[in-house]
Design a protein around this motif. Structure first.
Motif, PDB file in Angstrom:
ATOM      1  N   HIS A 175      14.222   3.168  -7.740  1.00  0.00           N
ATOM      2  CA  HIS A 175      12.752   4.150  -7.469  1.00  0.00           C
ATOM      3  C   HIS A 175      12.825   4.400  -5.700  1.00  0.00           C
ATOM      4  CE1 HIS A 175      11.916   4.232 -11.604  1.00  0.00           C
ATOM      5  NE2 HIS A 175      11.492   3.170 -11.098  1.00  0.00           N
ATOM      6  N   LYS A 176      12.755   5.553  -5.688  1.00  0.00           N
ATOM      7  CA  LYS A 176      12.272   5.446  -4.214  1.00  0.00           C
ATOM      8  C   LYS A 176      10.781   5.156  -3.602  1.00  0.00           C
ATOM      9  CE  LYS A 176      11.519   9.164  -0.135  1.00  0.00           C
ATOM     10  NZ  LYS A 176      11.696  10.908  -0.207  1.00  0.00           N
ATOM     11  N   LEU A 177      10.737   4.053  -2.730  1.00  0.00           N
ATOM     12  CA  LEU A 177       9.348   3.381  -2.634  1.00  0.00           C
ATOM     13  C   LEU A 177       9.006   4.137  -1.063  1.00  0.00           C
ATOM     14  CD1 LEU A 177       7.543   1.532  -3.271  1.00  0.00           C
ATOM     15  CD2 LEU A 177       9.035   0.501  -1.609  1.00  0.00           C
ATOM     16  N   ILE A 178       7.366   4.248  -1.508  1.00  0.00           N
ATOM     17  CA  ILE A 178       7.116   5.041  -0.053  1.00  0.00           C
ATOM     18  C   ILE A 178       5.431   3.637   0.174  1.00  0.00           C
ATOM     19  CG2 ILE A 178       4.968   6.560   1.440  1.00  0.00           C
ATOM     20  CD1 ILE A 178       6.792   8.255  -2.252  1.00  0.00           C
ATOM     21  N   VAL A 179       5.483   2.970   0.920  1.00  0.00           N
ATOM     22  CA  VAL A 179       4.518   2.049   1.022  1.00  0.00           C
ATOM     23  C   VAL A 179       3.217   2.381   2.661  1.00  0.00           C
ATOM     24  CG1 VAL A 179       6.318  -0.215   0.678  1.00  0.00           C
ATOM     25  CG2 VAL A 179       6.325   1.454   2.627  1.00  0.00           C
ATOM     26  N   HIS A 180       2.350   1.452   2.054  1.00  0.00           N
ATOM     27  CA  HIS A 180       1.494   1.617   3.269  1.00  0.00           C
ATOM     28  C   HIS A 180       0.836   0.484   3.410  1.00  0.00           C
ATOM     29  CE1 HIS A 180      -2.017   3.252   5.811  1.00  0.00           C
ATOM     30  NE2 HIS A 180      -2.890   3.137   4.652  1.00  0.00           N
ATOM     31  N   ASN A 181      -0.071  -0.827   4.535  1.00  0.00           N
ATOM     32  CA  ASN A 181      -0.370  -1.590   4.466  1.00  0.00           C
ATOM     33  C   ASN A 181      -1.378  -1.725   5.680  1.00  0.00           C
ATOM     34  OD1 ASN A 181      -0.583  -4.198   2.851  1.00  0.00           O
ATOM     35  ND2 ASN A 181       0.476  -5.038   5.270  1.00  0.00           N
ATOM     36  N   ARG A 182      -2.261  -2.519   5.759  1.00  0.00           N
ATOM     37  CA  ARG A 182      -2.696  -3.111   7.131  1.00  0.00           C
ATOM     38  C   ARG A 182      -2.294  -3.391   8.156  1.00  0.00           C
ATOM     39  NH1 ARG A 182      -8.449  -5.877   6.585  1.00  0.00           N
ATOM     40  NH2 ARG A 182      -7.175  -8.011   5.610  1.00  0.00           N
ATOM     41  N   GLY A 221      15.088   0.044   3.203  1.00  0.00           N
ATOM     42  CA  GLY A 221      14.966   1.403   2.545  1.00  0.00           C
ATOM     43  C   GLY A 221      14.102   2.467   1.831  1.00  0.00           C
ATOM     44  N   ALA A 222      12.898   1.491   1.853  1.00  0.00           N
ATOM     45  CA  ALA A 222      11.322   2.535   1.933  1.00  0.00           C
ATOM     46  C   ALA A 222      11.108   3.569   2.856  1.00  0.00           C
ATOM     47  CB  ALA A 222      10.040   1.318   1.503  1.00  0.00           C
ATOM     48  N   SER A 223      10.415   4.279   2.707  1.00  0.00           N
ATOM     49  CA  SER A 223       9.664   5.164   3.977  1.00  0.00           C
ATOM     50  C   SER A 223       8.133   4.905   3.952  1.00  0.00           C
ATOM     51  CB  SER A 223       9.476   6.728   3.404  1.00  0.00           C
ATOM     52  OG  SER A 223       9.670   6.839   1.960  1.00  0.00           O
ATOM     53  N   SER A 224       7.727   5.419   4.689  1.00  0.00           N
ATOM     54  CA  SER A 224       6.124   4.493   4.788  1.00  0.00           C
ATOM     55  C   SER A 224       5.126   6.205   5.121  1.00  0.00           C
ATOM     56  CB  SER A 224       6.161   4.093   6.086  1.00  0.00           C
ATOM     57  OG  SER A 224       6.538   4.458   7.633  1.00  0.00           O
ATOM     58  N   ALA A 225       4.040   5.209   4.636  1.00  0.00           N
ATOM     59  CA  ALA A 225       3.360   6.402   4.773  1.00  0.00           C
ATOM     60  C   ALA A 225       1.579   6.275   5.889  1.00  0.00           C
ATOM     61  CB  ALA A 225       2.506   7.331   3.922  1.00  0.00           C
ATOM     62  N   ASP A 226       1.209   7.194   7.063  1.00  0.00           N
ATOM     63  CA  ASP A 226      -0.040   6.256   7.850  1.00  0.00           C
ATOM     64  C   ASP A 226      -2.115   6.557   6.640  1.00  0.00           C
ATOM     65  OD1 ASP A 226      -0.640   9.130   7.251  1.00  0.00           O
ATOM     66  OD2 ASP A 226      -0.252   9.842   9.768  1.00  0.00           O
ATOM     67  N   SER A 227      -1.571   6.533   5.303  1.00  0.00           N
ATOM     68  CA  SER A 227      -2.498   7.157   4.564  1.00  0.00           C
ATOM     69  C   SER A 227      -2.516   6.480   3.264  1.00  0.00           C
ATOM     70  CB  SER A 227      -3.898   8.006   5.162  1.00  0.00           C
ATOM     71  OG  SER A 227      -2.846   9.324   4.500  1.00  0.00           O
ATOM     72  N   PRO A 228      -3.471   6.458   2.701  1.00  0.00           N
ATOM     73  CA  PRO A 228      -3.521   6.503   1.107  1.00  0.00           C
ATOM     74  C   PRO A 228      -3.133   7.780   0.560  1.00  0.00           C
ATOM     75  CG  PRO A 228      -5.370   4.532   1.678  1.00  0.00           C
ATOM     76  CD  PRO A 228      -4.483   5.426   2.932  1.00  0.00           C
ATOM     77  N   LYS A 229      -3.899   8.695   0.905  1.00  0.00           N
ATOM     78  CA  LYS A 229      -3.694  10.085   1.224  1.00  0.00           C
ATOM     79  C   LYS A 229      -2.147  10.374   1.182  1.00  0.00           C
ATOM     80  CE  LYS A 229      -5.000  15.036   2.439  1.00  0.00           C
ATOM     81  NZ  LYS A 229      -5.652  15.649   3.717  1.00  0.00           N
ATOM     82  N   ALA A 230      -1.853   9.736   2.034  1.00  0.00           N
ATOM     83  CA  ALA A 230      -0.387   9.975   2.607  1.00  0.00           C
ATOM     84  C   ALA A 230       0.884   9.783   1.175  1.00  0.00           C
ATOM     85  CB  ALA A 230       0.387   9.949   4.138  1.00  0.00           C
ATOM     86  N   VAL A 231       0.734   9.017   0.592  1.00  0.00           N
ATOM     87  CA  VAL A 231       0.977   8.187  -0.344  1.00  0.00           C
ATOM     88  C   VAL A 231       0.963   9.325  -1.220  1.00  0.00           C
ATOM     89  CG1 VAL A 231       1.165   5.989  -1.560  1.00  0.00           C
ATOM     90  CG2 VAL A 231       1.090   5.676   0.911  1.00  0.00           C
ATOM     91  N   ALA A 232       0.008   9.125  -1.832  1.00  0.00           N
ATOM     92  CA  ALA A 232       0.077   9.797  -2.851  1.00  0.00           C
ATOM     93  C   ALA A 232      -0.108  11.632  -2.871  1.00  0.00           C
ATOM     94  CB  ALA A 232      -1.403   9.634  -3.273  1.00  0.00           C
TER      95      ALA A 232
END
Length: 300
Positions: free
Chosen positions: A25-32, A44-55
């Motif tokens: 699966h293509k993984l998008i992550v967010h963490n404090r 290999g994951a990509s990151s997002a700057d907020s839960p909204k952006a992850v969704a």
């Protein structure tokens, strides 16, 4: 393969997210904390700057967070998952939270078209890394069937329990037994030590009879070596037991053994040992008995 978001990359969340990525699966992550995000991005994951952006970027969004208010904030708060709603999005919570919070979140997300599953897990960091977790699921059964292939990437024993909140009720029952077993094991070790009998030989004997359990199979040798690094933190055990006690009060149910276990884990946290493994509740019993459990015998 799906676009999968994972929010909350702690002791359990990070290896679970890795197993989703290993499954293709293509993984998008967010963490404090950003250190683990950077590790996963390198893998290999990509990151997002907020839960909204992850969704917004995901077909499925998982969370694995410390407590009920954390999950509520990430899902329903500003820049939360709700604000990233789109057709077909499924939210799956691997946290251990109050059943009523799980139901509230499911109801609110459904208003914007997001289907939800509460899917708490058991098996500690060992099971999270190995992909052998037990996963207890509440929510719509059709949504469960849709999400099942992703759950199978993280767990070995996956059970649909019932409607929203039912997974959290199952996890509460699980924690009743986990905590009670850890306390019972600690008492047995302290009794052996105070009686002048080698605790390791006692463990070897009783773990092959009616007392056999996961705790006896996995924890004593670490305790004897004073390896108290967490597979599951005592502070989280205490938090989970508060959820159990509160849930029991909601349903007018008496759980006397669990109430004692809760107090022992709260005492452990008060002693400054909440960061240790939940099996280290033996330190509370040792303090009460003025002894230290120890042995020179290696368990077979």
């Amino acid at each position: 393969m799906a676009n999968v978001g994972y929010i909350g990359l702690g002791l359990m969340g990070a290896p679970m997210a890795r197993n989703l990525m290993k499954a293709g699966h293509k993984l998008i992550v967010h963490n404090r904390s950003q250190a683990i995000v950077e590790e996963l991005v390198k893998e290999g994951a990509s990151s997002a700057d907020s839960p909204k952006a992850v969704a917004e970027q995901s077909d499925f969004v998982f969370t694995n967070l410390p407590d009920s208010p954390d999950v509520e904030k990430v899902t329903l708060g500003a820049d939360g998952i709700r604000e990233g709603a789109h057709e077909g999005l499924i939210f799956i919570d691997n946290s251990t939270i109050k059943p009523e919070t799980a139901r509230l979140i499911a109801e609110e997300l459904e208003k914007v078209g997001i289907q939800s599953l509460d899917a708490p897990v058991s098996g500690g960091d060992i099971g999270a890394k190995a992909g052998t977790l037990t996963i207890m699921v509440g929510g719509n059964p059709t949504t469960y069937e849709t999400a099942l292939p992703l759950l199978q990437a993280m767990g070995k024993n996956i059970t649909y329990i019932g409607e929203s909140g039912a997974g959290q009720i199952a996890k509460a029952a699980n924690q009743v037994i986990v905590a009670g077993t850890m306390v019972a094991m600690a008492e047995a070790l302290v009794l052996a030590q105070k009686s002048g009998v080698d605790p390791a030989r006692v463990v070897e004997a009783i773990s092959r009879g009616a007392a056999q359990c996961w705790a006896l199979d996995n924890k004593p040798q670490k305790l004897f070596k004073r390896d108290l690094a967490p597979g599951f933190k005592a502070s989280m055990q205490a938090k989970d037991l508060k959820i159990v006690v509160d849930t029991a009060r909601t349903f007018n149910t008496s759980l006397p053994l669990t109430a004692v276990s809760h107090q022992l884990f709260e005492a452990m946290v008060a002693m400054g040992n909440g960061h240790l493994d939940n099996s280290a509740v033996v330190t509370v019993l040792e303090a009460l008995a003025n002894t230290t459990v120890q042995t020179d015998t290696e368990l077979s």
